[in-house]
Design an enzyme around this catalytic site. Structure first.
Site, PDB file in Angstrom:
ATOM      1  N   ASP A 131      -6.528   3.830   7.882  1.00  0.00           N
ATOM      2  CA  ASP A 131      -6.803   5.247   7.638  1.00  0.00           C
ATOM      3  C   ASP A 131      -8.253   5.529   7.275  1.00  0.00           C
ATOM      4  O   ASP A 131      -8.756   6.621   7.552  1.00  0.00           O
ATOM      5  CB  ASP A 131      -5.906   5.766   6.506  1.00  0.00           C
ATOM      6  CG  ASP A 131      -4.453   5.911   6.925  1.00  0.00           C
ATOM      7  OD1 ASP A 131      -4.136   5.549   8.071  1.00  0.00           O
ATOM      8  OD2 ASP A 131      -3.645   6.378   6.106  1.00  0.00           O
ATOM      9  N   TYR A 178       3.521  16.978   9.621  1.00  0.00           N
ATOM     10  CA  TYR A 178       4.705  16.109   9.661  1.00  0.00           C
ATOM     11  C   TYR A 178       5.188  15.717   8.267  1.00  0.00           C
ATOM     12  O   TYR A 178       6.405  15.639   8.024  1.00  0.00           O
ATOM     13  CB  TYR A 178       4.434  14.876  10.531  1.00  0.00           C
ATOM     14  CG  TYR A 178       3.501  13.850   9.936  1.00  0.00           C
ATOM     15  CD1 TYR A 178       3.995  12.751   9.244  1.00  0.00           C
ATOM     16  CD2 TYR A 178       2.124  13.956  10.075  1.00  0.00           C
ATOM     17  CE1 TYR A 178       3.156  11.807   8.697  1.00  0.00           C
ATOM     18  CE2 TYR A 178       1.277  13.017   9.536  1.00  0.00           C
ATOM     19  CZ  TYR A 178       1.791  11.939   8.845  1.00  0.00           C
ATOM     20  OH  TYR A 178       0.950  11.003   8.302  1.00  0.00           O
ATOM     21  N   GLU A 222       2.209  27.771   6.192  1.00  0.00           N
ATOM     22  CA  GLU A 222       1.250  27.122   7.090  1.00  0.00           C
ATOM     23  C   GLU A 222       0.176  28.126   7.492  1.00  0.00           C
ATOM     24  O   GLU A 222       0.483  29.218   7.972  1.00  0.00           O
ATOM     25  CB  GLU A 222       1.957  26.570   8.331  1.00  0.00           C
ATOM     26  CG  GLU A 222       1.037  26.066   9.435  1.00  0.00           C
ATOM     27  CD  GLU A 222       0.074  25.000   8.957  1.00  0.00           C
ATOM     28  OE1 GLU A 222      -1.150  25.225   9.115  1.00  0.00           O
ATOM     29  OE2 GLU A 222       0.531  23.963   8.422  1.00  0.00           O
ATOM     30  N   GLY A 277       0.797  -1.215   0.000  1.00  0.00           N
ATOM     31  CA  GLY A 277       0.000   0.000   0.000  1.00  0.00           C
ATOM     32  C   GLY A 277       0.837   1.276   0.000  1.00  0.00           C
ATOM     33  O   GLY A 277       2.018   1.289  -0.351  1.00  0.00           O
ATOM     34  N   THR A 278       0.204   2.363   0.436  1.00  0.00           N
ATOM     35  CA  THR A 278       0.853   3.674   0.455  1.00  0.00           C
ATOM     36  C   THR A 278       2.113   3.665   1.299  1.00  0.00           C
ATOM     37  O   THR A 278       3.162   4.164   0.892  1.00  0.00           O
ATOM     38  CB  THR A 278      -0.119   4.747   0.979  1.00  0.00           C
ATOM     39  OG1 THR A 278      -1.198   4.891   0.051  1.00  0.00           O
ATOM     40  CG2 THR A 278       0.579   6.093   1.151  1.00  0.00           C
ATOM     41  N   GLY A 291       2.334  22.729   7.043  1.00  0.00           N
ATOM     42  CA  GLY A 291       3.430  22.532   7.981  1.00  0.00           C
ATOM     43  C   GLY A 291       3.190  21.394   8.947  1.00  0.00           C
ATOM     44  O   GLY A 291       3.547  21.480  10.124  1.00  0.00           O
ATOM     45  N   GLY A 351      -2.715  17.361   4.341  1.00  0.00           N
ATOM     46  CA  GLY A 351      -3.441  16.283   5.002  1.00  0.00           C
ATOM     47  C   GLY A 351      -3.775  15.149   4.051  1.00  0.00           C
ATOM     48  O   GLY A 351      -3.452  15.197   2.852  1.00  0.00           O
ATOM     49  N   ALA A 372     -11.466  -3.429  -6.521  1.00  0.00           N
ATOM     50  CA  ALA A 372     -12.648  -4.096  -5.972  1.00  0.00           C
ATOM     51  C   ALA A 372     -13.826  -3.148  -5.870  1.00  0.00           C
ATOM     52  O   ALA A 372     -13.659  -1.951  -5.616  1.00  0.00           O
ATOM     53  CB  ALA A 372     -12.326  -4.660  -4.591  1.00  0.00           C
ATOM     54  N   HIS A 412      23.901   1.688  29.933  1.00  0.00           N
ATOM     55  CA  HIS A 412      24.733   2.885  29.836  1.00  0.00           C
ATOM     56  C   HIS A 412      25.894   2.615  28.902  1.00  0.00           C
ATOM     57  O   HIS A 412      26.500   1.542  28.967  1.00  0.00           O
ATOM     58  CB  HIS A 412      25.277   3.253  31.227  1.00  0.00           C
ATOM     59  CG  HIS A 412      26.199   4.435  31.220  1.00  0.00           C
ATOM     60  ND1 HIS A 412      25.755   5.723  31.123  1.00  0.00           N
ATOM     61  CD2 HIS A 412      27.557   4.490  31.289  1.00  0.00           C
ATOM     62  CE1 HIS A 412      26.793   6.541  31.144  1.00  0.00           C
ATOM     63  NE2 HIS A 412      27.892   5.820  31.243  1.00  0.00           N
TER      64      HIS A 412
END
Length: 465
Positions: free
Chosen positions: A312, A186, A206, A41-42, A184, A272, A119, A444
């Site tokens: 989504d 992600y 933005e 997919g995407t 603006g 978006g 489909a 560490h």
């Protein structure tokens, strides 16, 4: 063409769909998966994976550029670095192809039948697929809709020519000298940052008062500083209006109401993504909607019996790992297992420079719920591993209830902090308290120690600050 009957039909082979199909195959469920494009997919083909490959290449090139004029503090010098974007894209494509093949092999291993084509529902149990060899009819007891999402197109900046979506940005044959990014969020900042490192003069436009609005301003401050260092111009409160008469510039209205032209060789629109709810026969089955998205319950069931929806197409957060978790769960529900899910422990990552990670609630979100909270924050300037990686910008922050110290949110910004997301998600999923994180021995020297130190700070007993 002979009709096919199965117990489970999955429409879409993106992260949610293929995971659902693979898990169903493991459980012995007779499964068919339909995909119009390539497996993955995407996310795999024109999203998560290729963008991270491009981001990595940009990071390596920027390091070489930074070291070229004089030797770095590490004693490394590089002579005349150059970038062949064609080779970079070919390398990116080779990774995508390997993963395509891997998904196809896993589906085959699970005895999942793969049908290539588009489909469309005839009714709630019957789908027809337009394949290269004709129309294939598939009847199923259960159907999973995993059709994903697509970039939002602005009516006054339609895709085409110099106006591109993230898909085209990942297949450029040369680095644009001037790039305007509309949006603006992600996606825009990840790709804008990468192309700035490769040599583009980038301007981000933005409309909202600040970029990356899904993250709090303290978390995004190091990202904005880095954008400035890279020469990226960020215009907030600014609105794109269209192309100039000769298409050589983007027309915008600035935050103070003035018109401005931004010269650009490419205009990347990232305002978006929208769910893919058209073209596959939604009108034939009449599912309940939640705004633009398919409405589901905590088992991903839609309003029709036997029809599930994941990923989504079902709403925010639009994350591949959310879709995967939903897909796995639905396969197990179809197999008769008792499952449900919630999204409180899902990490979200922004692969800017530096990276951002959030899981659970921010301090502001926690305060809105009422009750006292404890917040502990530990800077990477006090972390030995961050110093040795030249990655001192950023911090880890932990949010907990004050009464019982239950951890309800974790955030981080810094180089490589995406790899801490698993620990953050696990702490929330397991219901960890501040004392649990503080008492867990962290290796560490690692940047992960900042997680433990943040918990210690919230308890009032940080050791290294």
């Amino acid at each position: 063409m002979k009709d096919i009957s199965c117990k489970l039909l999955v429409i879409g082979a993106g992260p949610g769909g293929y995971v659902c199909a693979i898990r169903a195959g493991q459980l012995g469920i007779d499964t068919v998966v339909i995909e119009a494009g390539k497996p993955g997919g995407t996310c795999l083909n024109v999203g998560c994976i290729p963008s991270k490959a491009l981001i990595h290449a940009a990071e390596e090139y920027e390091k070489a550029q930074h070291w070229a004029p004089t030797s770095s503090p590490l004693g490394i010098s590089v002579q005349s670095p150059s970038l062949d974007l064609g080779k970079t894209i070919a390398w990116k494509d080779s990774i995508v192809n390997r993963l395509n093949s891997g998904v196809a092999a896993l589906l085959k291993k699970g005895k999942v039948k793969y049908v290539q084509g588009w489909a469309k529902f005839r009714d709630g149990k019957t789908v027809e697929v337009e394949t290269e060899t004709g129309t294939q009819v598939i009847r199923a007891e259960n159907v999973v809709i995993a059709t994903g999402s697509a970039p939002v197109e602005l009516p006054f900046l339609p895709f085409g020519g110099k106006v591109i979506s993230s898909t085209e940005a990942l297949a450029l044959n040369e680095v644009p000298q001037r790039l305007a990014v509309v949006g603006g969020g992600y996606i825009g900042l990840e790709l804008g940052t990468a192309l700035a490192k490769m040599g583009s003069k980038v301007t981000v436009v933005e409309a909202l008062p600040r970029v990356l609005v899904q993250y709090d301003s303290e978390l995004t401050r190091p990202v904005l500083k880095r954008l400035g260092d890279l020469g990226v111009e960020v215009l907030v409160g600014a609105k794109a209006k269209g192309l100039s008469s000769k298409d050589e510039a983007l027309l915008i209205e600035t935050g103070d109401g003035k018109d401005r032209k931004i010269a650009a060789d490419r205009i990347l629109v990232t305002v978006g993504r929208k769910p893919v709810t058209e073209g596959w026969g939604l009108e034939e089955i009449d599912l309940d909607m939640s705004g633009r998205f398919l409405r589901i319950d905590d088992q991903c069931r839609t309003s029709m019996r036997g029809i599930y929806a994941i990923g989504d197409v079902t709403g925010e957060p639009m994350l591949a790992h959310r879709a995967m978790a939903q897909g796995e769960m639905v396969a197990e529900i179809v197999a008769g297992h008792k499952r449900s899910w919630d999204k409180r422990a899902i990490p979200a990552i922004c692969f800017t420079d530096p990276e951002l990670v959030t899981a659970g609630l921010s301090p502001e979100e926690a305060k809105k719920l009422g009750g006292e909270i404890k917040v502990g924050q530990f800077p990477f300037t006090a972390n030995g591993r961050a110093m040795t990686r030249q990655a001192e910008d950023g911090f880890v922050r932990i949010v907990a209830r004050a009464d019982n110290h239950l951890v309800i949110g974790i955030q981080a910004v810094g180089q490589g902090v995406s790899e801490l997301s698993a620990a953050f998600g696990l702490a929330l999923e397991m219901g960890a308290r501040l004392e649990d994180v503080a008492a867990t021995i962290h290796a560490h020297p690692t940047q992960g120690e900042a997680f433990q130190e943040a918990a210690l700070k919230a308890l009032g007993r940080a050791l290294h600050i």
